[in-house]
Design a protein around this motif. Structure first.
Motif, PDB file in Angstrom:
ATOM      1  N   GLU A  13       0.857  -1.186   0.000  1.00 45.28           N
ATOM      2  CA  GLU A  13       0.000   0.000   0.000  1.00 45.28           C
ATOM      3  C   GLU A  13       0.889   1.231   0.000  1.00 45.28           C
ATOM      4  O   GLU A  13       2.075   1.153   0.313  1.00 45.28           O
ATOM      5  N   TYR A  14       0.327   2.375  -0.330  1.00 43.52           N
ATOM      6  CA  TYR A  14       1.052   3.639  -0.238  1.00 43.52           C
ATOM      7  C   TYR A  14       0.911   4.181   1.180  1.00 43.52           C
ATOM      8  O   TYR A  14      -0.175   4.164   1.752  1.00 43.52           O
ATOM      9  N   PHE A  15       2.038   4.641   1.748  1.00 43.89           N
ATOM     10  CA  PHE A  15       2.011   5.283   3.063  1.00 43.89           C
ATOM     11  C   PHE A  15       3.252   6.148   3.219  1.00 43.89           C
ATOM     12  O   PHE A  15       4.213   6.007   2.464  1.00 43.89           O
ATOM     13  N   GLU A  16       3.211   7.042   4.186  1.00 47.30           N
ATOM     14  CA  GLU A  16       4.365   7.897   4.464  1.00 47.30           C
ATOM     15  C   GLU A  16       5.316   7.174   5.397  1.00 47.30           C
ATOM     16  O   GLU A  16       4.956   6.844   6.526  1.00 47.30           O
ATOM     17  N   ILE A  17       6.515   6.942   4.926  1.00 43.97           N
ATOM     18  CA  ILE A  17       7.507   6.210   5.714  1.00 43.97           C
ATOM     19  C   ILE A  17       7.898   6.988   6.973  1.00 43.97           C
ATOM     20  O   ILE A  17       8.182   6.396   8.002  1.00 43.97           O
ATOM     21  N   THR A  18       7.857   8.313   6.905  1.00 40.84           N
ATOM     22  CA  THR A  18       8.247   9.131   8.049  1.00 40.84           C
ATOM     23  C   THR A  18       7.348   8.855   9.246  1.00 40.84           C
ATOM     24  O   THR A  18       7.822   8.793  10.381  1.00 40.84           O
ATOM     25  N   ASP A  19       6.059   8.688   8.999  1.00 43.42           N
ATOM     26  CA  ASP A  19       5.124   8.387  10.091  1.00 43.42           C
ATOM     27  C   ASP A  19       5.462   7.058  10.754  1.00 43.42           C
ATOM     28  O   ASP A  19       5.458   6.939  11.980  1.00 43.42           O
ATOM     29  N   LEU A  20       5.769   6.065   9.953  1.00 42.86           N
ATOM     30  CA  LEU A  20       6.107   4.747  10.496  1.00 42.86           C
ATOM     31  C   LEU A  20       7.426   4.794  11.266  1.00 42.86           C
ATOM     32  O   LEU A  20       7.551   4.170  12.324  1.00 42.86           O
ATOM     33  N   ILE A  21       8.388   5.545  10.767  1.00 43.88           N
ATOM     34  CA  ILE A  21       9.658   5.705  11.485  1.00 43.88           C
ATOM     35  C   ILE A  21       9.407   6.361  12.832  1.00 43.88           C
ATOM     36  O   ILE A  21       9.929   5.915  13.858  1.00 43.88           O
ATOM     37  N   GLU A  22       8.589   7.401  12.850  1.00 46.69           N
ATOM     38  CA  GLU A  22       8.309   8.113  14.100  1.00 46.69           C
ATOM     39  C   GLU A  22       7.616   7.201  15.112  1.00 46.69           C
ATOM     40  O   GLU A  22       7.958   7.219  16.297  1.00 46.69           O
ATOM     41  N   GLU A  23       6.675   6.398  14.664  1.00 53.09           N
ATOM     42  CA  GLU A  23       6.008   5.438  15.557  1.00 53.09           C
ATOM     43  C   GLU A  23       7.021   4.474  16.167  1.00 53.09           C
ATOM     44  O   GLU A  23       6.958   4.163  17.357  1.00 53.09           O
ATOM     45  N   THR A  24       7.931   3.993  15.352  1.00 56.50           N
ATOM     46  CA  THR A  24       8.919   3.026  15.816  1.00 56.50           C
ATOM     47  C   THR A  24       9.900   3.672  16.789  1.00 56.50           C
ATOM     48  O   THR A  24      10.264   3.073  17.805  1.00 56.50           O
ATOM     49  N   VAL A  25      10.315   4.897  16.499  1.00 59.87           N
ATOM     50  CA  VAL A  25      11.216   5.625  17.403  1.00 59.87           C
ATOM     51  C   VAL A  25      10.543   5.818  18.755  1.00 59.87           C
ATOM     52  O   VAL A  25      11.172   5.611  19.806  1.00 59.87           O
ATOM     53  N   LEU A  26       9.273   6.191  18.752  1.00 65.09           N
ATOM     54  CA  LEU A  26       8.553   6.374  20.013  1.00 65.09           C
ATOM     55  C   LEU A  26       8.484   5.078  20.815  1.00 65.09           C
ATOM     56  O   LEU A  26       8.580   5.085  22.037  1.00 65.09           O
ATOM     57  N   PHE A  27       8.329   3.966  20.121  1.00 61.59           N
ATOM     58  CA  PHE A  27       8.278   2.664  20.776  1.00 61.59           C
ATOM     59  C   PHE A  27       9.580   2.368  21.531  1.00 61.59           C
ATOM     60  O   PHE A  27       9.560   1.819  22.633  1.00 61.59           O
ATOM     61  N   PHE A  28      10.719   2.734  20.961  1.00 60.85           N
ATOM     62  CA  PHE A  28      12.021   2.434  21.563  1.00 60.85           C
ATOM     63  C   PHE A  28      12.569   3.570  22.421  1.00 60.85           C
ATOM     64  O   PHE A  28      13.657   3.437  22.991  1.00 60.85           O
ATOM     65  N   HIS A  29      11.841   4.668  22.521  1.00 58.65           N
ATOM     66  CA  HIS A  29      12.343   5.847  23.231  1.00 58.65           C
ATOM     67  C   HIS A  29      12.718   5.543  24.689  1.00 58.65           C
ATOM     68  O   HIS A  29      13.813   5.888  25.136  1.00 58.65           O
ATOM     69  N   SER A  30      11.854   4.879  25.430  1.00 53.93           N
ATOM     70  CA  SER A  30      12.146   4.627  26.843  1.00 53.93           C
ATOM     71  C   SER A  30      13.299   3.640  27.023  1.00 53.93           C
ATOM     72  O   SER A  30      14.108   3.780  27.944  1.00 53.93           O
ATOM     73  N   ILE A  31      13.387   2.658  26.145  1.00 59.60           N
ATOM     74  CA  ILE A  31      14.493   1.696  26.219  1.00 59.60           C
ATOM     75  C   ILE A  31      15.814   2.405  25.942  1.00 59.60           C
ATOM     76  O   ILE A  31      16.811   2.177  26.631  1.00 59.60           O
ATOM     77  N   ALA A  32      15.824   3.281  24.945  1.00 62.02           N
ATOM     78  CA  ALA A  32      17.041   4.035  24.615  1.00 62.02           C
ATOM     79  C   ALA A  32      17.401   4.984  25.757  1.00 62.02           C
ATOM     80  O   ALA A  32      18.582   5.140  26.080  1.00 62.02           O
ATOM     81  N   ASP A  33      16.405   5.603  26.373  1.00 61.74           N
ATOM     82  CA  ASP A  33      16.659   6.512  27.499  1.00 61.74           C
ATOM     83  C   ASP A  33      17.357   5.801  28.653  1.00 61.74           C
ATOM     84  O   ASP A  33      18.202   6.383  29.326  1.00 61.74           O
ATOM     85  N   GLN A  34      17.009   4.551  28.881  1.00 63.75           N
ATOM     86  CA  GLN A  34      17.633   3.784  29.965  1.00 63.75           C
ATOM     87  C   GLN A  34      19.138   3.638  29.753  1.00 63.75           C
ATOM     88  O   GLN A  34      19.888   3.525  30.715  1.00 63.75           O
ATOM     89  N   LYS A  35      19.577   3.638  28.495  1.00 66.73           N
ATOM     90  CA  LYS A  35      21.001   3.543  28.174  1.00 66.73           C
ATOM     91  C   LYS A  35      21.592   4.903  27.800  1.00 66.73           C
ATOM     92  O   LYS A  35      22.728   4.976  27.349  1.00 66.73           O
ATOM     93  N   SER A  36      20.822   5.965  27.997  1.00 61.76           N
ATOM     94  CA  SER A  36      21.246   7.322  27.626  1.00 61.76           C
ATOM     95  C   SER A  36      21.614   7.403  26.151  1.00 61.76           C
ATOM     96  O   SER A  36      22.578   8.061  25.764  1.00 61.76           O
ATOM     97  N   ILE A  37      20.838   6.732  25.318  1.00 64.37           N
ATOM     98  CA  ILE A  37      21.041   6.745  23.871  1.00 64.37           C
ATOM     99  C   ILE A  37      19.981   7.653  23.265  1.00 64.37           C
ATOM    100  O   ILE A  37      18.797   7.524  23.575  1.00 64.37           O
ATOM    101  N   SER A  38      20.412   8.563  22.414  1.00 63.83           N
ATOM    102  CA  SER A  38      19.446   9.429  21.738  1.00 63.83           C
ATOM    103  C   SER A  38      19.131   8.837  20.367  1.00 63.83           C
ATOM    104  O   SER A  38      19.994   8.267  19.701  1.00 63.83           O
ATOM    105  N   ILE A  39      17.873   8.951  19.977  1.00 64.07           N
ATOM    106  CA  ILE A  39      17.439   8.507  18.658  1.00 64.07           C
ATOM    107  C   ILE A  39      16.916   9.728  17.929  1.00 64.07           C
ATOM    108  O   ILE A  39      15.999  10.388  18.398  1.00 64.07           O
ATOM    109  N   GLU A  40      17.532  10.010  16.789  1.00 61.27           N
ATOM    110  CA  GLU A  40      17.162  11.187  16.012  1.00 61.27           C
ATOM    111  C   GLU A  40      16.580  10.754  14.670  1.00 61.27           C
ATOM    112  O   GLU A  40      17.189   9.983  13.941  1.00 61.27           O
ATOM    113  N   ASN A  41      15.398  11.261  14.385  1.00 63.47           N
ATOM    114  CA  ASN A  41      14.732  10.961  13.121  1.00 63.47           C
ATOM    115  C   ASN A  41      14.980  12.115  12.159  1.00 63.47           C
ATOM    116  O   ASN A  41      14.420  13.186  12.313  1.00 63.47           O
ATOM    117  N   LYS A  42      15.838  11.896  11.172  1.00 65.45           N
ATOM    118  CA  LYS A  42      16.142  12.923  10.172  1.00 65.45           C
ATOM    119  C   LYS A  42      15.524  12.594   8.822  1.00 65.45           C
ATOM    120  O   LYS A  42      15.948  13.129   7.805  1.00 65.45           O
TER     121      LYS A  42
END
Length: 88
Positions: free
Chosen positions: A14-43
C-alpha cells in the motif's frame, strides 16, 4: 521470513508515508534508549511516500532500531534518515 517463504504470510503493499512509520517506531524504543542514555534522532524527510507492505517494513524498522539500541554504547546516538531520490 520463514512464513513469507512458505506462503503463509501475505504481502499487502500500500502507499504510506515512511516518516510516520519511522516516528512510531522511534517512540516505541524511546524509553528503552533513554535507559542507556542513547538518543534517537529521526532525520527522515517528510512526505516520502512508499509502496510496500507496511507491516513488513515496520518489522524491518523495529529490528534495525532494536539492534542499534542493543549494540550501542551508553551515551550513544542513533540517527535515522530517509530521502527520496527521483522515483525511488
Amino acid at each position: 521470513w520463514a512464513q513469507s517463504q512458505s506462503g503463509k504470510l501475505l504481502y499487502k503493499p500500500e502507499y504510506f508515508e515512511i516518516t510516520d512509520l519511522i516516528e512510531e517506531t522511534v517512540l516505541f524504543f524511546h524509553s528503552i534508549a533513554d535507559q542507556k542514555s542513547i538518543s534517537i534522532e529521526n532525520k527522515a524527510n517528510s512526505n516520502i511516500q512508499v509502496f510496500a507492505d507496511k507491516e513488513m517494513i515496520s518489522t524491518v524498522l523495529r529490528n534495525l532500531i532494536s539492534n542499534a539500541v542493543k549494540f550501542n554504547h551508553s551515551g550513544g546516538r542513533i540517527t535515522i534518515s530517509a530521502e527520496q531520490d527521483e522515483n525511488y
